[in-house]
Design a protein around this motif. Structure first.
Motif, mmCIF file in Angstrom:
data_model
loop_
_atom_site.group_PDB
_atom_site.id
_atom_site.type_symbol
_atom_site.label_atom_id
_atom_site.label_comp_id
_atom_site.label_asym_id
_atom_site.label_seq_id
_atom_site.Cartn_x
_atom_site.Cartn_y
_atom_site.Cartn_z
ATOM 1 N N LYS A 186 0.801 -1.228 0.000
ATOM 2 C CA LYS A 186 0.000 0.000 0.000
ATOM 3 C C LYS A 186 0.830 1.273 0.000
ATOM 4 N N LYS A 187 1.854 1.324 0.829
ATOM 5 C CA LYS A 187 2.621 2.549 0.996
ATOM 6 C C LYS A 187 3.964 2.429 0.291
ATOM 7 N N LYS A 188 4.121 3.181 -0.795
ATOM 8 C CA LYS A 188 5.336 3.094 -1.595
ATOM 9 C C LYS A 188 6.501 3.742 -0.859
ATOM 10 N N LYS A 189 7.683 3.105 -1.002
ATOM 11 C CA LYS A 189 8.868 3.576 -0.288
ATOM 12 C C LYS A 189 9.965 3.899 -1.295
ATOM 13 N N ILE A 190 10.242 5.182 -1.493
ATOM 14 C CA ILE A 190 11.321 5.610 -2.378
ATOM 15 C C ILE A 190 12.193 6.593 -1.606
ATOM 16 N N ASN A 191 13.359 6.171 -1.209
ATOM 17 C CA ASN A 191 14.275 7.021 -0.453
ATOM 18 C C ASN A 191 15.619 7.047 -1.180
ATOM 19 N N ARG A 192 15.722 7.914 -2.160
ATOM 20 C CA ARG A 192 16.939 7.989 -2.971
ATOM 21 C C ARG A 192 17.703 9.269 -2.690
ATOM 22 N N GLY A 193 18.998 9.203 -2.921
ATOM 23 C CA GLY A 193 19.841 10.378 -2.706
ATOM 24 C C GLY A 193 21.293 10.037 -2.902
ATOM 25 N N CYS A 194 22.169 10.945 -2.512
ATOM 26 C CA CYS A 194 23.615 10.750 -2.641
ATOM 27 C C CYS A 194 24.126 9.957 -1.446
ATOM 28 N N LEU A 195 24.814 8.834 -1.725
ATOM 29 C CA LEU A 195 25.323 7.978 -0.660
ATOM 30 C C LEU A 195 26.847 8.028 -0.525
ATOM 31 N N GLN A 196 27.517 8.872 -1.326
ATOM 32 C CA GLN A 196 28.969 8.998 -1.251
ATOM 33 C C GLN A 196 29.354 10.027 -0.196
ATOM 34 N N LYS A 197 30.010 9.581 0.871
ATOM 35 C CA LYS A 197 30.339 10.467 1.983
ATOM 36 C C LYS A 197 31.321 11.566 1.589
ATOM 37 N N SER A 198 32.108 11.350 0.538
ATOM 38 C CA SER A 198 33.094 12.358 0.129
ATOM 39 C C SER A 198 32.471 13.492 -0.682
ATOM 40 N N ALA A 199 31.212 13.314 -1.113
ATOM 41 C CA ALA A 199 30.549 14.344 -1.928
ATOM 42 C C ALA A 199 30.121 15.527 -1.063
ATOM 43 N N GLN A 200 30.084 16.715 -1.703
ATOM 44 C CA GLN A 200 29.721 17.934 -0.971
ATOM 45 C C GLN A 200 28.239 17.958 -0.580
ATOM 46 N N ASN A 201 27.403 17.270 -1.345
ATOM 47 C CA ASN A 201 25.967 17.279 -1.062
ATOM 48 C C ASN A 201 25.494 16.011 -0.360
ATOM 49 N N TYR A 202 26.440 15.294 0.259
ATOM 50 C CA TYR A 202 26.060 14.101 1.019
ATOM 51 C C TYR A 202 25.375 14.508 2.322
ATOM 52 N N LYS A 203 24.263 13.826 2.622
ATOM 53 C CA LYS A 203 23.536 14.065 3.868
ATOM 54 C C LYS A 203 23.444 12.761 4.642
ATOM 55 N N ASN A 204 23.809 12.827 5.903
ATOM 56 C CA ASN A 204 23.782 11.620 6.745
ATOM 57 C C ASN A 204 22.352 11.330 7.188
ATOM 58 N N ASP A 205 21.551 10.897 6.199
ATOM 59 C CA ASP A 205 20.136 10.615 6.446
ATOM 60 C C ASP A 205 19.911 9.109 6.362
ATOM 61 N N PRO A 206 19.592 8.451 7.466
ATOM 62 C CA PRO A 206 19.419 6.987 7.450
ATOM 63 C C PRO A 206 18.261 6.525 6.571
ATOM 64 N N LYS A 207 17.349 7.420 6.210
ATOM 65 C CA LYS A 207 16.215 7.027 5.374
ATOM 66 C C LYS A 207 16.625 6.844 3.915
ATOM 67 N N ILE A 208 17.720 7.484 3.504
ATOM 68 C CA ILE A 208 18.187 7.355 2.122
ATOM 69 C C ILE A 208 18.889 6.013 1.978
ATOM 70 N N ASN A 209 18.346 5.151 1.117
ATOM 71 C CA ASN A 209 18.900 3.804 0.979
ATOM 72 C C ASN A 209 19.214 3.414 -0.456
ATOM 73 N N LYS A 210 19.060 4.361 -1.388
ATOM 74 C CA LYS A 210 19.346 4.029 -2.780
ATOM 75 C C LYS A 210 20.039 5.201 -3.469
ATOM 76 N N ASP A 244 21.080 7.728 -6.304
ATOM 77 C CA ASP A 244 20.359 8.263 -7.465
ATOM 78 C C ASP A 244 21.264 9.017 -8.430
ATOM 79 N N GLY A 245 22.591 8.959 -8.203
ATOM 80 C CA GLY A 245 23.523 9.606 -9.127
ATOM 81 C C GLY A 245 23.574 11.115 -8.998
ATOM 82 N N SER A 246 23.167 11.652 -7.852
ATOM 83 C CA SER A 246 23.089 13.103 -7.688
ATOM 84 C C SER A 246 24.312 13.696 -6.981
ATOM 85 N N CYS A 247 25.303 12.896 -6.636
ATOM 86 C CA CYS A 247 26.467 13.395 -5.889
ATOM 87 C C CYS A 247 27.272 14.411 -6.696
ATOM 88 N N LEU A 248 27.787 15.426 -5.999
ATOM 89 C CA LEU A 248 28.610 16.469 -6.609
ATOM 90 C C LEU A 248 29.836 16.720 -5.733
#
Length: 639
Positions: free
Chosen positions: A319-343, A345-349
């Motif tokens: 019933k409840k769709k789960k999409i938690n995408r984001g930058c997972l590379q810790k060396s990237a400037q836009n990395y956020k230590n968010d435990p909900k992000i699990n996939k 998405d190629g957005s790292c800079l």
């Protein structure tokens, strides 16, 4: 042409009439179609209770059916399993086909027959994205199959590694991770030495505590108090005490079948809680939904408590769709230590310097960051320049007009540079299954890149800035490297592979016999049988007593981990017969067919320049000698 046809036909007739049960299955003999005395003889072979002989636990016939799912299980427990007959779903489009694979393993080892029963195919809405290989880490879970296996050829477990490779190649998808901690048994050393165990190893000379037994360990079942079960438990108790193992750890096949009294389902998570039946857990199996977590919870629970219930899929629960995408590379400037992000998405800079003309480029921190960004670019198919948030290049080198990339085939070629600074990067396609691979300009880049790698001692994977593979070929051909009509650029199996091999009756008595070649041919046969739903014709030219052999060359497991590629060449009697580039997507070179007494040379090079990152069997960059039998070389990768 007519001579070749009759040679193939006579070879196949010879194989089909031999006593080897594998040859019988290969050419479609079916005992259930026989009648009269011959039929009765086949019936006895498939587990009839006539005959006699003393088994390990009393008087019972030897070589009798020991699988309780068969229609002809022996009433005696024996250490000599024999042929079984199974009714099963043989359609791979149904989920029940996974159970058929288990029966297939038993029949291949002990003989018997699997008869298709459409009533067994119950799941009329199977999921194509579910792994159905029982040996996979994610068996019956969504997604392509993931395997782990020993990648060291000197260990017995390496045979399983090769089996998984062939399965992935035939299936067209999957992931195989080398795990050398699984390398335990060298041939003829450690193993199960108890002849009464299910996995008794005749070749083992040292007991390693790995024995598994078939018995019932639950007192709530009728089988627990049976005399045969008591004899087994009495036999294995000293073994369990010696190796400090529980009965659960020694259980190889659970023979508990008949409950004494039906118990109520006591798990409140089940849909039939407090009812007098086995617990049923209805779950959502779509991993993009939050309810999928409950499926994983129940799945893990039933792995350790298989008797606790069963799982039923119910898509309505998703019933409840789960999409938690984001930058997972810790060396990237836009990395956020968010435990909900699990996939990812190629957005790292990143803030980085990409221009070797600047001093900041050559600083160690910047170079380390470049390795991460280059790999991220390849993994996510993103141009490396699109991953830069802000350039950190500030101070130009004093000699910037002289130093730079001097290779014209490189992406960052600098025509003004007079001295190469090892900064060249290449855009290239290394997968021969794509149209871009065969283009002349791509071939030129490949040669230039390997030459540059050898000259400056830089791994090939570090020189690739992006892949240019875009358009996959739609090309039919034989995709088995050991076949005589192997087509290296084929993307679709044509089903017409032809082989030269010695696999006929008593073939093991001849030097031309090879278990590896036999396994490859039989795997190909069963692949075609499952694909086309009929008995296929496989052409095998008999080479017994003809002095015909094959030389195979493969990448080892570490090359897969490092995503390396290497150019291999071979000469036979002074004539070049092989020039292949091996990559993780083309991990085996074309098989070279030779005669006894031929002289061969196999070497690793890059357009004439030798490279230090590889070795052949750990011995060097060049091997060779006189052909006396089948030869297999493994290219090892080191960095």
């Amino acid at each position: 042409m007519m001579k070749k046809f009759w040679l193939s036909f006579l070879c196949l007739v010879f194989l089909a009439n031999c006593g080897d049960p594998l040859n019988s299955r290969l050419f479609g003999d079916n005992p259930k179609t026989k009648t009269g005395a011959a039929g009765e003889e086949e019936k006895d072979k498939l587990g009839g209770l006539g005959g006699g002989g003393a088994g390990p636990y009393g008087n019972e016939p030897e070589n009798t059916c020991q699988h309780l799912d068969a229609i002809n299980p022996s009433k005696f427990l024996s250490s000599y399993p024999g042929p079984c007959i199974f009714y099963a779903c043989k359609d791979p489009m149904y989920a029940e086909y996974a159970q058929t694979m288990e029966y297939k393993d038993y029949v291949a080892k002990y003989g018997g027959e699997i008869i298709h029963d459409q009533d067994k195919c119950k799941d009329d809405n199977p999921k194509d994205d579910v792994c159905n290989h029982p040996d996979a880490l994610n068996y019956k879970k969504p997604g392509e199959c993931h395997f782990q296996a020993c990648a060291k050829p000197e260990y017995q477990e390496y045979l399983l590694y090769l089996e998984f490779q062939r399965y992935i190649q035939a299936a067209g998808s999957g992931k195989l991770t080398p795990q050398n901690s699984l390398c335990k048994n060298k041939p003829g050393t450690a193993g199960c030495t108890d002849s009464k165990a299910m996995n008794y190893d005749k070749e083992a000379t040292v007991e390693n505590g790995s024995c598994k037994y078939g018995f019932c360990d639950d007192p709530n079942y009728e089988e627990y108090t049976a005399s045969w079960n008591k004899e087994i438990l009495t036999h294995i108790n000293p073994y369990a005490e010696k190796w400090k193992k529980t009965l659960k750890q020694l259980l190889g096949y659970n023979r508990c079948r008949t409950p004494k009294d039906k118990e109520k389902c006591k798990d409140k998570r089940a849909v039939n809680y407090n009812k007098p039946e086995i617990c049923i857990f209805k779950v959502c199996t779509m991993k993009d939904y939050e309810e999928y977590d409950f499926y994983l919870e129940i799945y893990d629970y039933l792995l350790s408590h298989p008797e606790a219930g069963r799982i039923e899929e119910d898509i309505k629960l998703c019933k409840k769709k789960k999409i938690n995408r984001g930058c997972l590379q810790k060396s990237a400037q836009n990395y956020k230590n968010d435990p909900k992000i699990n996939k990812e998405d190629g957005s790292c800079l990143w803030d980085v310097c990409l221009n070797p003309k600047y001093k900041e480029y050559h600083q160690q921190d910047n170079l380390s960051l470049l390795e991460i960004i280059e790999q991220y670019s390849i993994d996510n198919s993103i141009d490396i320049y699109d991953l830069v948030r802000k350039s950190t290049c500030k101070k130009k080198n004093d000699d910037d007009k002289k130093r730079g990339c001097t290779d014209k085939e490189a992406e960052n070629y600098n025509p003004k540079a007079t001295e190469d600074d090892k900064s060249c990067k290449y855009a290239v396609c290394l997968d021969c299954h794509y149209l871009e691979y065969s283009k002349p300009e791509n071939k030129a880049v490949i040669k230039a890149m390997h030459k540059y790698s050898a000259k400056y001692k830089i791994p090939v994977k570090s020189l690739i800035i992006r892949s240019t593979c875009k358009t996959k070929k739609d090309h039919k051909g034989c995709m088995i490297p050991t076949a005589i009509n192997y087509d290296r650029e084929a993307t679709i199996e044509s089903g017409d592979c032809k082989f030269k091999a010695c696999i006929s009756c008593k073939a093991h008595e001849y030097p031309e016999w090879s278990q590896d070649l036999k396994d490859i041919i039989y795997d190909y046969y069963y692949y075609l049988k499952n694909k086309y739903k009929k008995y296929p014709h496989v052409t095998v030219y008999n080479t017994c007593k003809k002095g015909h052999f094959i030389i195979r060359t493969l990448l080892d497991g570490k090359c897969f981990q490092n995503q390396n590629s290497v150019n291999v060449k071979m000469k036979v009697n002074g004539k070049e017969v092989l020039d292949n580039i091996l990559t993780p997507s083309q991990f085996e070179a074309e098989g070279v067919h030779v005669k006894k007494g031929d002289k061969y040379e196999l070497e690793i090079d890059a357009d004439g320049e030798k490279t230090q990152f590889y070795s052949i069997d750990g011995q060097g960059l060049k091997v060779g000698g006189k052909v006396e039998g089948h030869i297999k070389h493994v290219i090892k990768c080191e960095e």
